[in-house]
Design a protein around this motif. Sequence first.
Motif, PDB file in Angstrom:
ATOM      1  N   PRO A  27      73.033  38.973 -41.973  1.00  0.00           N
ATOM      2  CA  PRO A  27      74.037  40.073 -42.184  1.00  0.00           C
ATOM      3  C   PRO A  27      73.443  41.453 -41.956  1.00  0.00           C
ATOM      4  O   PRO A  27      72.108  41.756 -42.418  1.00  0.00           O
ATOM      5  CB  PRO A  27      75.072  39.622 -43.237  1.00  0.00           C
ATOM      6  N   ARG A  28      74.223  42.358 -41.897  1.00  0.00           N
ATOM      7  CA  ARG A  28      73.635  43.814 -41.924  1.00  0.00           C
ATOM      8  C   ARG A  28      73.278  44.164 -43.141  1.00  0.00           C
ATOM      9  O   ARG A  28      71.962  44.946 -43.356  1.00  0.00           O
ATOM     10  CB  ARG A  28      74.880  44.890 -41.649  1.00  0.00           C
ATOM     11  N   TRP A  29      73.581  43.718 -44.441  1.00  0.00           N
ATOM     12  CA  TRP A  29      72.898  44.168 -45.831  1.00  0.00           C
ATOM     13  C   TRP A  29      71.748  43.378 -45.833  1.00  0.00           C
ATOM     14  O   TRP A  29      70.868  44.227 -46.609  1.00  0.00           O
ATOM     15  CB  TRP A  29      74.013  43.790 -46.842  1.00  0.00           C
ATOM     16  N   VAL A  30      71.446  42.175 -45.343  1.00  0.00           N
ATOM     17  CA  VAL A  30      70.213  41.894 -45.328  1.00  0.00           C
ATOM     18  C   VAL A  30      69.139  42.673 -44.543  1.00  0.00           C
ATOM     19  O   VAL A  30      68.044  42.881 -45.027  1.00  0.00           O
ATOM     20  CB  VAL A  30      70.196  40.340 -45.096  1.00  0.00           C
ATOM     21  N   ARG A  31      69.604  42.951 -43.364  1.00  0.00           N
ATOM     22  CA  ARG A  31      68.350  43.797 -42.683  1.00  0.00           C
ATOM     23  C   ARG A  31      68.314  45.194 -43.437  1.00  0.00           C
ATOM     24  O   ARG A  31      67.193  45.724 -43.231  1.00  0.00           O
ATOM     25  CB  ARG A  31      69.266  44.078 -41.337  1.00  0.00           C
ATOM     26  N   ALA A  32      69.274  45.762 -44.006  1.00  0.00           N
ATOM     27  CA  ALA A  32      69.131  46.985 -44.970  1.00  0.00           C
ATOM     28  C   ALA A  32      68.047  46.666 -45.904  1.00  0.00           C
ATOM     29  O   ALA A  32      67.142  47.555 -46.096  1.00  0.00           O
ATOM     30  CB  ALA A  32      70.198  47.657 -45.503  1.00  0.00           C
ATOM     31  N   VAL A  33      68.080  45.437 -46.566  1.00  0.00           N
ATOM     32  CA  VAL A  33      67.408  45.260 -47.711  1.00  0.00           C
ATOM     33  C   VAL A  33      65.879  45.000 -47.296  1.00  0.00           C
ATOM     34  O   VAL A  33      65.031  45.251 -47.798  1.00  0.00           O
ATOM     35  CB  VAL A  33      67.747  44.054 -48.730  1.00  0.00           C
ATOM     36  N   ALA A  34      65.940  44.375 -46.079  1.00  0.00           N
ATOM     37  CA  ALA A  34      64.541  43.924 -45.515  1.00  0.00           C
ATOM     38  C   ALA A  34      64.181  45.126 -45.216  1.00  0.00           C
ATOM     39  O   ALA A  34      62.682  45.511 -45.301  1.00  0.00           O
ATOM     40  CB  ALA A  34      64.581  42.873 -44.202  1.00  0.00           C
ATOM     41  N   ALA A  35      64.654  46.180 -44.397  1.00  0.00           N
ATOM     42  CA  ALA A  35      63.776  47.513 -43.949  1.00  0.00           C
ATOM     43  C   ALA A  35      63.526  48.262 -45.283  1.00  0.00           C
ATOM     44  O   ALA A  35      62.348  48.641 -45.375  1.00  0.00           O
ATOM     45  CB  ALA A  35      65.094  48.375 -43.367  1.00  0.00           C
ATOM     46  N   VAL A  36      64.277  48.302 -46.491  1.00  0.00           N
ATOM     47  CA  VAL A  36      63.640  49.190 -47.584  1.00  0.00           C
ATOM     48  C   VAL A  36      62.523  48.286 -48.328  1.00  0.00           C
ATOM     49  O   VAL A  36      61.415  48.828 -48.528  1.00  0.00           O
ATOM     50  CB  VAL A  36      64.965  49.011 -48.803  1.00  0.00           C
ATOM     51  N   THR A  37      62.441  46.717 -48.024  1.00  0.00           N
ATOM     52  CA  THR A  37      61.405  46.022 -48.641  1.00  0.00           C
ATOM     53  C   THR A  37      60.106  46.405 -47.856  1.00  0.00           C
ATOM     54  O   THR A  37      59.041  46.639 -48.180  1.00  0.00           O
ATOM     55  CB  THR A  37      61.620  44.649 -48.689  1.00  0.00           C
ATOM     56  N   LEU A  38      60.080  46.569 -46.704  1.00  0.00           N
ATOM     57  CA  LEU A  38      59.036  46.738 -45.615  1.00  0.00           C
ATOM     58  C   LEU A  38      58.603  48.030 -45.621  1.00  0.00           C
ATOM     59  O   LEU A  38      57.407  48.504 -45.774  1.00  0.00           O
ATOM     60  CB  LEU A  38      59.375  46.477 -44.194  1.00  0.00           C
ATOM     61  N   ALA A  39      59.555  49.153 -45.860  1.00  0.00           N
ATOM     62  CA  ALA A  39      59.198  50.475 -46.359  1.00  0.00           C
ATOM     63  C   ALA A  39      58.421  50.765 -47.116  1.00  0.00           C
ATOM     64  O   ALA A  39      57.261  51.325 -47.478  1.00  0.00           O
ATOM     65  CB  ALA A  39      60.236  51.172 -46.100  1.00  0.00           C
ATOM     66  N   ALA A  40      58.944  49.908 -48.414  1.00  0.00           N
ATOM     67  CA  ALA A  40      58.001  50.120 -49.589  1.00  0.00           C
ATOM     68  C   ALA A  40      56.743  49.410 -49.709  1.00  0.00           C
ATOM     69  O   ALA A  40      55.819  49.924 -50.478  1.00  0.00           O
ATOM     70  CB  ALA A  40      58.988  49.311 -50.933  1.00  0.00           C
ATOM     71  N   GLY A  41      56.518  48.277 -49.210  1.00  0.00           N
ATOM     72  CA  GLY A  41      55.339  47.720 -48.702  1.00  0.00           C
ATOM     73  C   GLY A  41      54.194  48.637 -47.873  1.00  0.00           C
ATOM     74  O   GLY A  41      52.946  48.632 -48.297  1.00  0.00           O
ATOM     75  N   GLU A  42      54.890  49.460 -47.219  1.00  0.00           N
ATOM     76  CA  GLU A  42      53.920  50.368 -46.297  1.00  0.00           C
ATOM     77  C   GLU A  42      53.543  51.640 -47.037  1.00  0.00           C
ATOM     78  O   GLU A  42      52.281  51.927 -47.244  1.00  0.00           O
ATOM     79  CB  GLU A  42      54.830  50.853 -45.107  1.00  0.00           C
ATOM     80  N   LEU A  43      54.558  51.912 -47.995  1.00  0.00           N
ATOM     81  CA  LEU A  43      54.164  53.139 -48.862  1.00  0.00           C
ATOM     82  C   LEU A  43      52.982  52.702 -49.800  1.00  0.00           C
ATOM     83  O   LEU A  43      52.285  53.365 -50.132  1.00  0.00           O
ATOM     84  CB  LEU A  43      55.415  53.500 -49.764  1.00  0.00           C
ATOM     85  N   LEU A  44      53.327  51.577 -50.412  1.00  0.00           N
ATOM     86  CA  LEU A  44      52.178  50.965 -51.316  1.00  0.00           C
ATOM     87  C   LEU A  44      50.898  50.816 -50.597  1.00  0.00           C
ATOM     88  O   LEU A  44      49.720  51.109 -51.196  1.00  0.00           O
ATOM     89  CB  LEU A  44      52.620  49.610 -51.942  1.00  0.00           C
ATOM     90  N   ARG A  45      50.761  50.391 -49.104  1.00  0.00           N
ATOM     91  CA  ARG A  45      49.658  49.929 -48.464  1.00  0.00           C
ATOM     92  C   ARG A  45      48.988  51.673 -48.165  1.00  0.00           C
ATOM     93  O   ARG A  45      47.988  51.893 -48.660  1.00  0.00           O
ATOM     94  CB  ARG A  45      49.766  49.634 -47.088  1.00  0.00           C
ATOM     95  N   ILE A  46      49.764  52.652 -48.151  1.00  0.00           N
ATOM     96  CA  ILE A  46      49.265  54.046 -47.756  1.00  0.00           C
ATOM     97  C   ILE A  46      48.805  54.636 -49.109  1.00  0.00           C
ATOM     98  O   ILE A  46      47.649  55.157 -49.105  1.00  0.00           O
ATOM     99  CB  ILE A  46      50.432  54.948 -47.280  1.00  0.00           C
ATOM    100  N   ALA A  47      49.473  54.331 -50.050  1.00  0.00           N
ATOM    101  CA  ALA A  47      48.934  54.848 -51.584  1.00  0.00           C
ATOM    102  C   ALA A  47      47.765  54.046 -51.792  1.00  0.00           C
ATOM    103  O   ALA A  47      46.756  54.723 -52.633  1.00  0.00           O
ATOM    104  CB  ALA A  47      49.949  54.480 -52.643  1.00  0.00           C
ATOM    105  N   ARG A  48      47.373  52.722 -51.602  1.00  0.00           N
ATOM    106  CA  ARG A  48      46.156  52.394 -52.104  1.00  0.00           C
ATOM    107  C   ARG A  48      45.131  52.658 -51.216  1.00  0.00           C
ATOM    108  O   ARG A  48      43.981  52.930 -51.719  1.00  0.00           O
ATOM    109  CB  ARG A  48      46.376  50.758 -51.754  1.00  0.00           C
ATOM    110  N   ARG A  49      45.343  52.691 -49.756  1.00  0.00           N
ATOM    111  CA  ARG A  49      44.440  53.435 -48.939  1.00  0.00           C
ATOM    112  C   ARG A  49      43.915  54.641 -49.371  1.00  0.00           C
ATOM    113  O   ARG A  49      42.603  55.098 -49.506  1.00  0.00           O
ATOM    114  CB  ARG A  49      44.824  53.471 -47.531  1.00  0.00           C
ATOM    115  N   ASN A  50      44.846  55.717 -50.014  1.00  0.00           N
ATOM    116  CA  ASN A  50      44.560  57.182 -50.210  1.00  0.00           C
ATOM    117  C   ASN A  50      43.560  57.103 -51.423  1.00  0.00           C
ATOM    118  O   ASN A  50      42.803  57.855 -51.878  1.00  0.00           O
ATOM    119  CB  ASN A  50      45.785  57.818 -50.541  1.00  0.00           C
ATOM    120  N   ARG A  51      43.969  56.090 -52.289  1.00  0.00           N
ATOM    121  CA  ARG A  51      43.353  55.812 -53.804  1.00  0.00           C
ATOM    122  C   ARG A  51      42.000  55.590 -53.490  1.00  0.00           C
ATOM    123  O   ARG A  51      40.914  56.048 -54.049  1.00  0.00           O
ATOM    124  CB  ARG A  51      44.174  54.839 -54.706  1.00  0.00           C
TER     125      ARG A  51
END
Length: 63
Positions: A27-51
Amino acid sequence: MIVLLLGILVLAIGGCVCVVWADRGGPRWVRAVAAVTLAAGELLRIARRNRRRSIKRSSGGDE
């Protein structure tokens, strides 16, 4: 402290479940939560790379 860590673990597992479910057409709410989860993971990868880059620069970068 343990309650906080367990809460973070539950959120991470729930996010992973939503990513799998959204991939299968959930359902739509699951896709929204999945998008937030994937975005958070990408932000963590970028932060780790910059660190890592800043640590290499401060230690001389010859490693």
